[in-house]
Scaffold this motif. Structure first.
Motif, PDB file in Angstrom:
ATOM      1  N   PHE A 124     -12.092  79.798  81.600  1.00 16.68           N
ATOM      2  CA  PHE A 124     -12.949  79.420  80.636  1.00 16.68           C
ATOM      3  C   PHE A 124     -12.478  77.993  81.017  1.00 16.68           C
ATOM      4  O   PHE A 124     -13.364  76.777  80.543  1.00 16.68           O
ATOM      5  N   THR A 125     -11.538  77.545  81.673  1.00 19.69           N
ATOM      6  CA  THR A 125     -10.682  76.114  82.004  1.00 19.69           C
ATOM      7  C   THR A 125     -12.168  75.433  82.663  1.00 19.69           C
ATOM      8  O   THR A 125     -12.639  74.337  82.725  1.00 19.69           O
ATOM      9  N   VAL A 126     -12.602  76.491  84.196  1.00 18.75           N
ATOM     10  CA  VAL A 126     -13.604  75.526  84.971  1.00 18.75           C
ATOM     11  C   VAL A 126     -14.581  75.550  83.899  1.00 18.75           C
ATOM     12  O   VAL A 126     -15.239  74.919  84.540  1.00 18.75           O
ATOM     13  N   SER A 127     -14.873  77.331  83.620  1.00 11.81           N
ATOM     14  CA  SER A 127     -16.127  76.983  82.769  1.00 11.81           C
ATOM     15  C   SER A 127     -16.530  75.715  81.926  1.00 11.81           C
ATOM     16  O   SER A 127     -18.181  75.142  82.157  1.00 11.81           O
ATOM     17  N   ASN A 130      -7.206  71.439  82.690  1.00  5.77           N
ATOM     18  CA  ASN A 130      -7.052  72.685  82.482  1.00  5.77           C
ATOM     19  C   ASN A 130      -5.280  72.263  83.183  1.00  5.77           C
ATOM     20  O   ASN A 130      -4.657  73.152  82.364  1.00  5.77           O
ATOM     21  N   PRO A 131      -4.588  71.205  82.960  1.00  8.64           N
ATOM     22  CA  PRO A 131      -2.978  71.317  82.815  1.00  8.64           C
ATOM     23  C   PRO A 131      -2.965  71.396  81.411  1.00  8.64           C
ATOM     24  O   PRO A 131      -1.876  72.032  80.916  1.00  8.64           O
ATOM     25  N   ILE A 132      -3.454  70.697  80.607  1.00 10.24           N
ATOM     26  CA  ILE A 132      -3.082  70.307  79.210  1.00 10.24           C
ATOM     27  C   ILE A 132      -3.199  72.427  78.951  1.00 10.24           C
ATOM     28  O   ILE A 132      -2.694  72.096  77.470  1.00 10.24           O
ATOM     29  N   ALA A 133      -4.640  72.448  79.140  1.00 10.60           N
ATOM     30  CA  ALA A 133      -4.683  74.207  78.425  1.00 10.60           C
ATOM     31  C   ALA A 133      -3.332  74.784  79.144  1.00 10.60           C
ATOM     32  O   ALA A 133      -2.841  75.598  78.366  1.00 10.60           O
ATOM     33  N   ASN A 134      -2.822  74.639  80.505  1.00 17.55           N
ATOM     34  CA  ASN A 134      -1.489  75.046  80.932  1.00 17.55           C
ATOM     35  C   ASN A 134      -0.786  74.477  79.966  1.00 17.55           C
ATOM     36  O   ASN A 134       0.560  75.511  80.258  1.00 17.55           O
TER      37      ASN A 134
END
Length: 190
Positions: free
Chosen positions: A122-125, A144-148
């Motif tokens: 989802f981060t890419v999408s 991406n980093p924040i989601a991770n």
């Protein structure tokens, strides 16, 4: 040329409400799925009749199915809809796992696998769908980093809630209830 003139620099991205409203639920999906998977042996061991290898085999199968189906939903109806469906599955997984019996725990783990299989996509999408193509790299570099970072809290959150739950006589149900609460908050945000 567009990448050089994009307004979506890190500062602007981080101060946009829509960025946070989509990134927090993505991180929450990852947090709960990764967190629960790191403690699967402890969770499965608490239920009579569940065998670790068989359950993990089912997790693999349903994660593949979930990734595929949620990918189709993402492509056809959009990332927001796919995340929304995933968060609803997460909510149901948390509630069923919180009931504390072997059957509902098994269904809960299967549901967890369904959204786990798609969560990292989802981060890419989201970065690709909600920002212009030329803005993708600068936005994805923040999404991406924040989601991770949110995801990285999962293993400790689940381990701590298992310990608290066992200390209060709840067994391993507390992390499922926490998952349900996080899903409800994510549902509002998304």
């Amino acid at each position: 040329e567009n990448r050089q003139t994009t307004v979506w620099k890190t500062g602007k991205t981080l101060t946009t409400a829509q960025y946070w409203l989509v990134t927090i639920p993505m991180g929450a999906l990852l947090m709960c799925s990764v967190g629960m998977m790191t403690q699967t042996q402890t969770i499965i061991g608490a239920y009579e009749g569940l065998e670790f290898g068989a359950v993990m085999g089912m997790v693999m199968i349903f994660a593949l199915i979930g990734s595929f189906v949620l990918g189709l939903i993402d492509g056809k109806f959009g990332t927001k809809t796919a995340i929304l469906v995933s968060v609803i599955v997460m909510l149901i997984s948390g509630i069923l796992g919180g009931l504390g019996n072997t059957g509902t725990a098994m269904v809960s783990i299967i549901l967890l696998a369904i959204f786990m299989g798609a969560g990292s996509n989802f981060t890419v999408s989201a970065a690709a769908q909600y920002w212009r193509r030329e803005d993708f790299s600068s936005v994805f570099a923040v999404v991406n980093p924040i989601a991770n970072v949110i995801q990285s809290l999962g293993p400790i959150m689940v381990a701590m809630t298992i310990g608290i739950g066992m200390g209060k006589g709840m067994g391993v149900t507390l992390p499922f209830w926490v998952t349900a609460v996080i899903a409800a908050i994510s549902l509002v945000l998304i």
